[in-house]
Design an enzyme around this catalytic site. Sequence first.
Site, PDB file in Angstrom:
ATOM      1  N   LYS A 256       0.856  -1.202   0.000  1.00 39.07           N
ATOM      2  CA  LYS A 256       0.000   0.000   0.000  1.00 39.07           C
ATOM      3  C   LYS A 256       0.885   1.242   0.000  1.00 39.07           C
ATOM      4  O   LYS A 256       0.601   2.228  -0.676  1.00 39.07           O
ATOM      5  CB  LYS A 256      -0.931  -0.034   1.208  1.00 39.07           C
ATOM      6  CG  LYS A 256      -2.011   1.030   1.210  1.00 39.07           C
ATOM      7  CD  LYS A 256      -1.580   2.334   1.815  1.00 39.07           C
ATOM      8  CE  LYS A 256      -2.728   3.340   1.858  1.00 39.07           C
ATOM      9  NZ  LYS A 256      -2.287   4.664   2.337  1.00 39.07           N
ATOM     10  N   ASP A 272      -4.980   4.803 -15.870  1.00 37.69           N
ATOM     11  CA  ASP A 272      -6.003   4.056 -15.148  1.00 37.69           C
ATOM     12  C   ASP A 272      -5.387   3.388 -13.914  1.00 37.69           C
ATOM     13  O   ASP A 272      -4.772   2.324 -14.009  1.00 37.69           O
ATOM     14  CB  ASP A 272      -6.585   3.015 -16.120  1.00 37.69           C
ATOM     15  CG  ASP A 272      -7.683   2.179 -15.508  1.00 37.69           C
ATOM     16  OD1 ASP A 272      -7.839   2.183 -14.271  1.00 37.69           O
ATOM     17  OD2 ASP A 272      -8.389   1.497 -16.281  1.00 37.69           O
TER      18      ASP A 272
END
Length: 420
Positions: A256, A272
Amino acid sequence: MAQTPFYRLPYGARRDLLAQQRHLTVDQLAQIASRRRAGDADLIENYLTTYGVPEGVAVNLRINGRDVTVPMVTEEPSVIAAASNGGRLLTSKMGIITSVARREVMGQIVLSHVDDRTGIKAWLTAHQEELLRVANAVHPSLLGHGGGVRSLRIRYIPPHWMSLDLFVDVGEAMGANLVNTICEAVATYLKEHLTVNVLMSILSNYATHSLATAEVAVPVNQLATKSVDGATVAQRICDASDFAAHDPYRAVTHNKGIMNGIDAVVLAMGNDWRAVESGAHAYASRHGSYQSLSRWWIVGETLRGELTLPLALGYVGGATRVFPLVTINQQIAQVTSARDLMGVTVAVGLAQNLAALRALVTDGIQHGHMQLQLKSLALSVGATPGEVPAVVGRLRGETQPTTAQAKAALAAVRAANLKK
Ligand code: MEV
């Protein structure tokens, strides 16, 4: 009379309906109105307003011997500071070295209820050249730009599917539409020549043929903090790296942190980020368990680090055309190709990871984040930018300031201002 569907209502009617159903106040409607942006209504369905996310630049990054300033779009207070901090730690003659071996987007044509697995596989294998010709005829301009469908692969997936995978060099584009159109054309060809049940034709976001790698070698003494020497910091970073390779609970947080940097660059560059996210986590699981994407180890007096992940980014097309800031951001980062962009992005991911690990294994993450967290806490209770420094000043003595304390600090600042 049938009711007009929501999406067919004009903008004002949609907004008023929402305001009425959800009891939006005049102030809230003013917020919505002030953030409306011409053109955005044509981008998505049921447009209401534009949700702005801050953009900043990471500095101190030296990538392949070049100093690079990297635009990042994020709402998380510490991300850009950490990327810049990581970049500073990784400063050397060449800095972070990046590489992109190839950049191909995969599309798949999925056949379902395959009963003659051997027969279909034999047919597809025998007709490979023909299938490549059909695929390449869809976008002749792609060949003109040096791209094209490079190869195909056939995979049987039990109990009854077969995937015909096409690998496409999409040039500088993101390539999603391009690859989808090619796959659909090949699917039509298959249906004309074989008795098959085509379940779907779509690109794969598991971009294993667009891997980007960043590598660094940093003298351990560069990692020292005020209280811990560089060799110890390096040892502890390696230990943290090994732990993340063994424990999925830690690996997810470790990754993360990497994605904090990567997503922020991907977003700033009009790409994207959901595609990048899903591909990255699949790659992190490629050995059968979820593991860290980066690795850190020591060689002599040097800490070495490496990060590889699928990163099929595009330099042209898609949202890069839609948001004028993307062109500006490309110019700021001095990226002039998709490969450049992939390199800069993976480099930021590695710098981000190093900054997080160094903080975690030394002073702890809260220490460095506190100043930024106090600022966002002050803003969250309604402090204006002019009031933020005074509110932060009042909260600094607290170890875990709460919203209630922040509100009290803001009230005190306002009261003091009134007296002035
Ligand atoms: C916070 O957004 C990211 C970190 O948790 C990453 C990590 O733990 O490695 C600090």
